[in-house]
Design an enzyme around this catalytic site. Structure first.
Site, PDB file in Angstrom:
ATOM      1  N   LYS A  44       0.719  -1.211  -0.248  1.00 22.52           N
ATOM      2  CA  LYS A  44      -0.171  -0.016  -0.121  1.00 22.52           C
ATOM      3  C   LYS A  44       0.727   1.218   0.031  1.00 22.52           C
ATOM      4  O   LYS A  44       1.678   1.645   0.987  1.00 22.52           O
ATOM      5  CB  LYS A  44      -0.976   0.015   1.110  1.00 22.52           C
ATOM      6  CG  LYS A  44      -2.009   1.269   1.205  1.00 22.52           C
ATOM      7  CD  LYS A  44      -2.650   1.153   2.573  1.00 22.52           C
ATOM      8  CE  LYS A  44      -3.720   0.042   2.501  1.00 22.52           C
ATOM      9  NZ  LYS A  44      -4.791   0.419   3.596  1.00 22.52           N
ATOM     10  N   ASP A 137     -14.218  -0.382  12.705  1.00 25.16           N
ATOM     11  CA  ASP A 137     -14.638  -0.445  11.250  1.00 25.16           C
ATOM     12  C   ASP A 137     -14.770  -1.659  10.754  1.00 25.16           C
ATOM     13  O   ASP A 137     -14.283  -2.185   9.999  1.00 25.16           O
ATOM     14  CB  ASP A 137     -13.825   0.562  10.247  1.00 25.16           C
ATOM     15  CG  ASP A 137     -14.660   0.497   9.094  1.00 25.16           C
ATOM     16  OD1 ASP A 137     -15.654   0.715   8.945  1.00 25.16           O
ATOM     17  OD2 ASP A 137     -13.753   1.062   7.841  1.00 25.16           O
TER      18      ASP A 137
END
Length: 359
Positions: A44, A137
């Site tokens: 990432k 989340d």
């Protein structure tokens, strides 16, 4: 060249980027490999130059917590390195996510399969909570699955450490469909109960094969919760009317008969779900206690991870992609650009209907 520069150069040489598998405003995600082992990895790459004040706080959080959390059911951070105006996170590569598994209607789930996915989710979550970390989340596309069927919690960009009772935290966390009522009513002081509510809704989604409470807005989300679970009373949730954003939703509801939809997990499974979805967050079952619940002791036993159903085609896990839209679950395909946005189906409709629309 100092020692830090030498280590950074060695890391850049070790982790090789190949195909781009995700793209967002602030980061790109690549499939790559480890030169030393040949192991497949995900990189990432976060563009520091895209932020006025430096690196995005979500990247800092993700690095911080993944360095602290080493567990078979939590995604592993293999390393980090910087180059020019970017920072790259090297993560273990995982083939797919739980959302893709749920949506693949060619797969048939057995009770032991649901039990296995829930057990792995709770083990990872219990480990996080035991280290004082709230995920904030949890949703199916943040639960990634390896080629061996192992489920791992990912995407710690919204995670934070628990504070004291009086600490104030933002209520704008957790994707709307999995957000508990205390956050929808603006609570700034909360703890592990918010993650347990999310796990409860994921549990039901595994049974229904579609989102349990797909609200269009925060108010609609509250209406759906109350329609299904009933209007909370002062006895079952003391002080809820004192929450900062509390509003009366309307006529009182005694709740719908929703338990018959999920009886495939048995009476004991329904009892566990109800413990997870208690209105009062202080009364919700903990991840550790849930793991010792009778549901996981009764037959059938949890399916071995390697035997769990899995899509035949390799998919890009959504949690590895860099861009999340609050309250609007989406899935970017490996081809790039194609998104699926969930509609808001009637939660009391035929559970076999697919409530999705392709844009």
């Amino acid at each position: 060249m100092n020692l830090a520069d030498q280590e950074n150069a060695a890391a850049r040489a070790r982790w090789v980027k190949e195909t781009k598998i995700g793209e967002g405003t602030y980061a790109n995600v690549y499939r790559g490999y480890d030169v030393k082992t040949g192991q497949k990895i995900a990189i990432k790459k976060i563009k520091a130059g895209a932020f006025k004040d430096g690196i995005d706080i979500s990247a800092i959080r993700e690095i911080k917590f993944l360095r602290e959390l080493s567990h078979p059911n939590v995604i592993a951070l293999l390393g980090t390195y910087s180059k020019a105006q970017s920072l790259s996170l090297v993560l273990e590569y995982l083939d797919t996510d739980l959302e893709a598994v749920i949506k693949d209607k060619t797969l048939v789930f057995k009770p032991g399969d649901v039990k296995s996915w829930m057990a792995m989710s709770l083990r990872g979550l219990d480990f996080c909570h035991s280290r004082g970390v709230l995920h904030r989340d949890l949703k199916p596309n943040n639960l990634l699955i390896s080629s061996k069927g192992e489920l791992k919690i990912a995407d710690f960009g919204l995670a934070r450490e628990t504070g004291d009772v009086d600490s104030r935290m933002t209520c704008q966390v957790v994707t709307r469909w999995y957000r508990p009522p205390e956050l929808l009513w603006g609570s700034r002081s909360y703890s592990y109960g918010i993650d347990m509510w999310s796990i409860g809704t994921i549990f039901i989604e595994l049974v229904l094969r579609k989102p349990f409470l797909p609200g269009d807005s925060d108010m609609d989300q509250l209406k759906k919760i109350i329609t299904v679970l009933g209007t909370p009373t002062e006895e079952e949730w003391p002080g809820h009317k004192l929450l900062p954003d509390y509003v009366n939703i309307g006529e009182e509801s005694r709740g719908q008969r929703w338990t018959p939809w999920i009886m495939s997990v048995g009476k004991v499974g329904v009892e566990l779900i109800k413990e997870m979805l208690r209105y009062d967050p202080l009364k919700r079952i903990s991840a550790k206690s849930a793991l010792y619940h009778q549901f996981f002791l009764d037959d059938p036993r949890p399916t071995a991870p390697i035997k769990l159903p899995k899509p035949t085609a390799e998919l890009v896990p959504r949690a590895m992609a860099p861009d999340e839209t609050e309250g609007k679950p989406e899935l970017k395909t490996a081809g790039g650009g194609v998104k699926r946005k969930a509609e808001s189906p009637d939660p009391f409709g035929d559970v076999k209907k697919v409530a999705r629309r392709l844009f």
